[in-house]
Scaffold this motif. Sequence first.
Motif, PDB file in Angstrom:
ATOM      1  N   VAL A   1      23.154 -89.200-101.836  1.00  0.00           N
ATOM      2  CA  VAL A   1      23.480 -88.325-100.708  1.00  0.00           C
ATOM      3  C   VAL A   1      22.252 -87.532-100.285  1.00  0.00           C
ATOM      4  N   VAL A   2      21.598 -86.930-101.277  1.00  0.00           N
ATOM      5  CA  VAL A   2      20.432 -86.097-100.963  1.00  0.00           C
ATOM      6  C   VAL A   2      19.280 -86.969-100.446  1.00  0.00           C
ATOM      7  N   GLY A   3      19.154 -88.152-101.073  1.00  0.00           N
ATOM      8  CA  GLY A   3      18.089 -89.078-100.642  1.00  0.00           C
ATOM      9  C   GLY A   3      18.249 -89.433 -99.173  1.00  0.00           C
ATOM     10  N   LYS A   4      19.470 -89.725 -98.788  1.00  0.00           N
ATOM     11  CA  LYS A   4      19.727 -90.105 -97.411  1.00  0.00           C
ATOM     12  C   LYS A   4      19.402 -88.936 -96.464  1.00  0.00           C
ATOM     13  N   LEU A   5      19.830 -87.758 -96.889  1.00  0.00           N
ATOM     14  CA  LEU A   5      19.567 -86.565 -96.088  1.00  0.00           C
ATOM     15  C   LEU A   5      18.068 -86.325 -95.950  1.00  0.00           C
ATOM     16  N   LEU A   6      17.356 -86.497 -97.075  1.00  0.00           N
ATOM     17  CA  LEU A   6      15.905 -86.279 -97.061  1.00  0.00           C
ATOM     18  C   LEU A   6      15.248 -87.209 -96.031  1.00  0.00           C
ATOM     19  N   ASN A   7      15.667 -88.471 -96.025  1.00  0.00           N
ATOM     20  CA  ASN A   7      15.096 -89.419 -95.060  1.00  0.00           C
ATOM     21  C   ASN A   7      15.382 -88.994 -93.632  1.00  0.00           C
TER      22      ASN A   7
END
Length: 338
Positions: A56-62
């Motif tokens: 979830v956080v990875g996607k948001l970071l991108n």
Amino acid sequence: MPHPLEQLREDALREIADAPAEQALEAARVKYVGKSGSISAWGDRMKTLAAEDRPVVGKLLNQVRDAVAAAIEARAAQFRARKDTDVLGKIDISLPGTPHEVGSLHPLTLILERSIQIFRRMGFALADGPDVEDEWHCFDALNTPPDHPARNEQDTFYLPDGRLLRTHTSTVQIRAMQAAAPPLRVIAPGAAYRRDEVDATHSAQFHQIEGLYVDENVSVADLKGAIEFFMHELFGPDTAVQFRPHYFPFTEPSLEIYVKSKALKRGEQWIEVAGSGMVHPAVFEAVNEARGDDAYDPDRWTGYAFGLGMDRLAMILFDIPDIRLFAQNDLRFLKQFA
Ligand code: DAH
């Protein structure tokens, strides 16, 4: 409560939008997405997150990274556009421009091109030879013995190694025949050099078109027909052409060619424009000896040759009073041919 990354995105986008100039934009870039920027720091922080949070956080970071990068590029584009308008705004488009001088072909180039075109229509191919020649091609092979006046040091530019600046383009007759067996029909335009006293009609460098036609049964009538056709094409159909007996070592018989044209300012006057004649058998023999065969058997082949003075032709056609004008680079002269 928004995720800290969302907060960072909001801050970054605002700073980017508010950046008044390129430096501020660059500062915002470094602060958020530079190597140790606060958004970039989330990349390292990923490892410390619980496994289930990472996607979830990875996607948001991108998403945040992409949004910030796009905003930076958009703002930078605005700055570039502004710079262009600033520069263009300073240009007074109502001012007269800097005129661009258009050049034109030199009158000698013009007459050479016109002449070559006429001969090509008669089936002549182009041949070429060097301006720096050996004595054999310039004299011996052209049946011109060592005691001939043309070979005098006073008349010719010799180089220390014995070579010379060709005194005529007839050298190319020999080179063309060495290179190819008959039948042969070539012209050779080019410069020639003589140690002449320079005056209104003499120059140390001048230009010729050499012509050579070798075949079975070539006669003086063919020579006259070709030359008359050429003169009529160049000077107009009313041009009178005259052939007067003369002497050249490399032709027998030899003829000087004169023209008189009503259309020209100096019309009522015969003007010598070329030398010509039927190729001397001794020239064929010299070529055979150099080739080491009997390709130019003088009992089988005959030929005519001519050497047209191109400077002279240009002076007649364009009514130019002085040969020195060709080399003076005076724009007032050259512009008249534009
Ligand atoms: N080479 C001679 C000269 O420069 C002109 C000339 C005469 C050329 C007779 C020829 C020729 O080809 O056949 O004065």
